[in-house]
Scaffold this motif. Structure first.
Motif, PDB file in Angstrom:
ATOM      1  N   ALA A  79       0.822  -1.208   0.000  1.00 34.44           N
ATOM      2  CA  ALA A  79       0.000   0.000   0.000  1.00 34.44           C
ATOM      3  C   ALA A  79       0.859   1.262   0.000  1.00 34.44           C
ATOM      4  O   ALA A  79       2.005   1.264   0.446  1.00 34.44           O
ATOM      5  N   ILE A  80       0.270   2.342  -0.503  1.00 36.49           N
ATOM      6  CA  ILE A  80       0.927   3.653  -0.476  1.00 36.49           C
ATOM      7  C   ILE A  80       0.069   4.633   0.317  1.00 36.49           C
ATOM      8  O   ILE A  80      -1.080   4.339   0.660  1.00 36.49           O
ATOM      9  N   LEU A  81       0.627   5.785   0.616  1.00 33.37           N
ATOM     10  CA  LEU A  81      -0.095   6.852   1.301  1.00 33.37           C
ATOM     11  C   LEU A  81      -0.232   8.042   0.371  1.00 33.37           C
ATOM     12  O   LEU A  81       0.734   8.425  -0.296  1.00 33.37           O
ATOM     13  N   VAL A  82      -1.428   8.628   0.328  1.00 32.63           N
ATOM     14  CA  VAL A  82      -1.640   9.852  -0.446  1.00 32.63           C
ATOM     15  C   VAL A  82      -2.338  10.865   0.452  1.00 32.63           C
ATOM     16  O   VAL A  82      -3.059  10.503   1.382  1.00 32.63           O
ATOM     17  N   ASN A  83      -2.116  12.137   0.177  1.00 34.37           N
ATOM     18  CA  ASN A  83      -2.780  13.177   0.963  1.00 34.37           C
ATOM     19  C   ASN A  83      -4.109  13.565   0.332  1.00 34.37           C
ATOM     20  O   ASN A  83      -4.555  12.947  -0.643  1.00 34.37           O
ATOM     21  N   ALA A  87       5.379  13.098   8.759  1.00 29.57           N
ATOM     22  CA  ALA A  87       5.034  13.476   7.384  1.00 29.57           C
ATOM     23  C   ALA A  87       3.530  13.616   7.209  1.00 29.57           C
ATOM     24  O   ALA A  87       3.051  14.527   6.513  1.00 29.57           O
ATOM     25  N   ILE A  88       2.753  12.727   7.813  1.00 25.70           N
ATOM     26  CA  ILE A  88       1.290  12.808   7.704  1.00 25.70           C
ATOM     27  C   ILE A  88       0.776  14.076   8.379  1.00 25.70           C
ATOM     28  O   ILE A  88      -0.094  14.784   7.839  1.00 25.70           O
ATOM     29  N   LEU A  89       1.316  14.370   9.554  1.00 24.01           N
ATOM     30  CA  LEU A  89       0.867  15.569  10.276  1.00 24.01           C
ATOM     31  C   LEU A  89       1.155  16.845   9.503  1.00 24.01           C
ATOM     32  O   LEU A  89       0.487  17.872   9.709  1.00 24.01           O
ATOM     33  N   GLY A 145      -8.340   4.003   2.922  1.00 21.29           N
ATOM     34  CA  GLY A 145      -8.812   4.228   4.283  1.00 21.29           C
ATOM     35  C   GLY A 145      -8.185   5.474   4.860  1.00 21.29           C
ATOM     36  O   GLY A 145      -6.976   5.708   4.727  1.00 21.29           O
ATOM     37  N   LEU A 146      -9.004   6.329   5.482  1.00 19.76           N
ATOM     38  CA  LEU A 146      -8.509   7.551   6.113  1.00 19.76           C
ATOM     39  C   LEU A 146      -7.640   7.184   7.311  1.00 19.76           C
ATOM     40  O   LEU A 146      -7.983   6.295   8.092  1.00 19.76           O
ATOM     41  N   CYS A 147      -6.518   7.878   7.482  1.00 18.26           N
ATOM     42  CA  CYS A 147      -5.659   7.573   8.624  1.00 18.26           C
ATOM     43  C   CYS A 147      -4.919   8.815   9.102  1.00 18.26           C
ATOM     44  O   CYS A 147      -4.705   9.778   8.357  1.00 18.26           O
ATOM     45  N   ALA A 148      -4.543   8.759  10.389  1.00 17.35           N
ATOM     46  CA  ALA A 148      -3.774   9.824  11.026  1.00 17.35           C
ATOM     47  C   ALA A 148      -3.014   9.201  12.191  1.00 17.35           C
ATOM     48  O   ALA A 148      -3.369   8.129  12.675  1.00 17.35           O
ATOM     49  N   PRO A 149      -1.962   9.849  12.671  1.00 20.17           N
ATOM     50  CA  PRO A 149      -1.198   9.283  13.787  1.00 20.17           C
ATOM     51  C   PRO A 149      -1.982   9.267  15.096  1.00 20.17           C
ATOM     52  O   PRO A 149      -2.831  10.130  15.346  1.00 20.17           O
ATOM     53  N   ALA A 150      -1.700   8.276  15.939  1.00 22.77           N
ATOM     54  CA  ALA A 150      -2.268   8.177  17.283  1.00 22.77           C
ATOM     55  C   ALA A 150      -1.213   7.568  18.201  1.00 22.77           C
ATOM     56  O   ALA A 150      -0.299   6.875  17.743  1.00 22.77           O
TER      57      ALA A 150
END
Length: 594
Positions: A297-301, A320-322, A409-414
């Motif tokens: 999988a990859i991550l996109v903004n 990087a996500i933040l 899927g939406l994601c963010a750090p926790a």
């Protein structure tokens, strides 16, 4: 499902335990409430992965009087939530697949991931014992039969169950089965409150539950209470910038062991080092295992663009996500990735994954520009095909992500893992601030510090709990043998079946009825049997709930429904969604029976 009933000289409490047969633990003379002190050789505080591993290893090494205390209603701790796998170097599985790995390379990767803040000697012990840890899990009934890639590793090193299933439920089930086989009492909903030390050595543990307070006199303690990722105040105390963050931790991860250790003058190390996991669904706090990215999988903004090498360490990816719009991203994969990883089915069932037959259709669902996302996916496919990621330098690109359907899927750090904790040496002895060990006190797992440094690599936590849990168990057993030998157990295990029976008249029509409720992993279907006007049986016939968690809810909720002939019963702490699903499903089923 069955129950564990523990009746001691000081208390009589009925407590459910996931995956264990029903047991009764009685005082030697069968009396209750006459004395307030119990006896054990080793008290293990915490029934997560590290604690249960330590208890089992101690028993396998000859300890005959081991007792486990757990404040939650079920075993497993954070381990039950672990989805990835166990890192191990130079294993037989790696060798069979032609993967060249070494203890030295695992040490190098772990130190690099931890920004060289790690205790090098502990890291060496972790890596040197990792291969044997895999063997131990498999020899004791577990399944670590596949190997894959994870962030921060130079080679394929993470060992997983068949089909990429979640490692935590498998491991907890294996540990529970061995706890049962070895007749080790586990006292659930029982909280350790103080570790008692006299003349520099362990002499007991003070604890309490709903029946009252009591003391277990013992020679050794293994502290395995986990971290403090679910204690928001404690997190902010040590790292203020994490105020307001969600957490992937179970409710019991509140730092109790660290608090007890501080009272003994124990040294804490790396306590401010708190890791966030980069890919967590922000609304449900469901963590997407790193294996999703490891499998391709990859991550996109929100602009539809990649922005990072997705297999960088967790701290780098989180940061990087933040930095992206709204501090979130989407994890994007295709059908081939889904088919190769069973863990994804949980996310699908939970309704947190978007899916479409085309990339354009997926872009529409997640609200990003279709042309941009299409270009992003095309560029990545070309990079994967050539083996060179000119944009971000990702080296592991085994999938081109070109097989419909497409998913996001939406994601963010926790908040995910607390790297700091009590200081231990390579024998897992707990050290005071003056550098001396407290005789008889050992620790393993997330309650300790030093192993992971500033950032834990995915897959190293399971290695940590098994490797150091085993060392703690072995050394606790040896300490007992070297210091007076074994005491006679005051908590004994007797197998005993417990079946709920109706306590009131239900007034239902006889028959077999079905109903469905929404659980943590999707729909939960039950079959309800009514005989003589009463609900006499409730069976979960179809569900995708997490093994090791749902069983406790199944036992407690079903028995309560049968006893009261009502669905207005309490849910089980730690398994609330499953409990509610069972209650709603039974309520739907018995509508016809009214």
């Amino acid at each position: 499902m069955k129950k564990l009933k523990l009746m001691t000289m000081a208390l009589a409490a009925v407590m459910s335990i996931s995956m264990l047969a029903g047991c009764t633990a009685k005082s030697e003379d069968g009396n209750k409430g006459k004395e307030e002190r119990l006896k054990a050789d080793i008290v293990v505080i915490g029934a997560g992965g590290a604690g249960m591993t330590a208890a089992i290893q101690a028993a396998q090494d000859g300890a005959t009087n081991v007792v486990v205390l757990e404040k939650m209603p079920q075993t497993g701790g954070n381990t039950i939530r672990t989805t990835g796998g166990m890192n191990a170097a130079a294993t037989e599985l790696q060798s069979k697949e032609g993967i060249e790995d070494s203890v030295e390379l695992m040490v190098e990767d772990t130190m690099k991931g931890g920004k060289d803040l790690n205790d090098t000697e502990l890291v060496k012990v972790l890596a040197e014992n990792s291969s044997d840890a895999v063997k131990w899990v498999n020899e004791n009934g577990g399944d670590l039969s596949e190997v894959g890639m994870f962030g921060g590793a130079s080679v394929k090193r993470i060992h997983k169950p068949e089909g990429g299933a979640a490692v935590g439920p498998m491991l907890v089930q294996m540990l529970n089965e061995n706890i049962e086989e070895l007749n080790i009492p586990v006292m659930l909903e029982t909280e350790a409150e103080q570790i008692v030390v006299e003349d520099g050595k362990i002499v007991g543990v003070k604890a309490s539950n709903e029946e009252g307070e009591f003391t277990i006199d013992c020679k050794s303690v293994v502290l395995a209470t986990g971290g403090f990722g679910a204690n928001a105040d404690m997190v902010v105390e040590y790292k203020e910038e994490l105020k307001g963050f969600g957490t992937t931790n179970h409710a019991g991860a509140t730092g109790d062991g660290i608090k007890m250790a501080k009272e003994l003058g124990v040294e804490l190390v790396d306590i401010e080092q708190i890791q966030t996991h980069p890919t967590v669904h922000p609304e449900t706090q469901t963590m997407y295992t790193e294996a999703v990215r490891g499998n391709g999988a990859i991550l996109v903004n929100k602009d539809g663009k990649r922005f990072i090498d997705e297999l960088q360490t967790r701290d780098v990816v989180s940061e990087a996500i933040l930095a992206q719009p709204d501090g979130v991203s989407y994890i994007v994969f295709d059908q081939k990735v889904r088919d190769g990883l069973k863990a994804i089915e949980k996310y699908i069932s939970a309704g947190i994954i978007f899916e479409a037959d085309t990339i354009e259709g997926l872009a529409e669902q997640i609200g990003v520009d279709a042309a941009v996302l299409t270009e992003t996916m095309s560029t990545y496919a070309a990079a994967a095909e050539s083996g060179t990621d000119a944009e971000f330098g990702r080296t592991s690109m085994e999938e081109t992500l070109t097989t419909p359907k497409y998913y996001a899927g939406l994601c963010a750090p926790a908040i995910h893992h607390t790297m700091g904790g009590v200081k231990i040496n390579t024998s897992t002895e707990v050290l005071k601030e003056d550098g001396t060990a407290i005789a008889g006190l050992f620790a393993a797992g997330e309650v300790t510090g030093g192993v992971h440094g500033a950032n834990r690599l995915g897959g190293n936590a399971v290695t940590d709990i098994v490797v150091f849990g085993r060392i703690a168990g072995t050394n606790a057993a040896k300490y007992v043998a070297d210091n007076g030998g074994h005491t006679e157990a005051t908590i004994k295990v007797e197998k005993e079946e417990k079946t709920a029976a109706p306590e009131v008249d239900g007034g239902y029509k006889d028959g077999v009825y079905t109903g469905t409720g929404k659980g943590n992993g999707g729909d939960v279907t039950v079959e309800v049997t009514v005989e003589g006007g009463n609900i006499v049986k409730v069976e979960l016939t179809d569900h995708k709930e997490t093994p090791g968690i749902y069983e406790g809810a199944e036992t407690a909720v079903v028995n309560a429904i049968i006893k009261t002939q009502s669905t207005e019963v309490d849910s089980v702490t730690g398994a609330t969604l499953t409990s509610e699903a069972i209650k709603n499903a039974v309520a739907e089923a018995v509508k016809e029976a009214k």
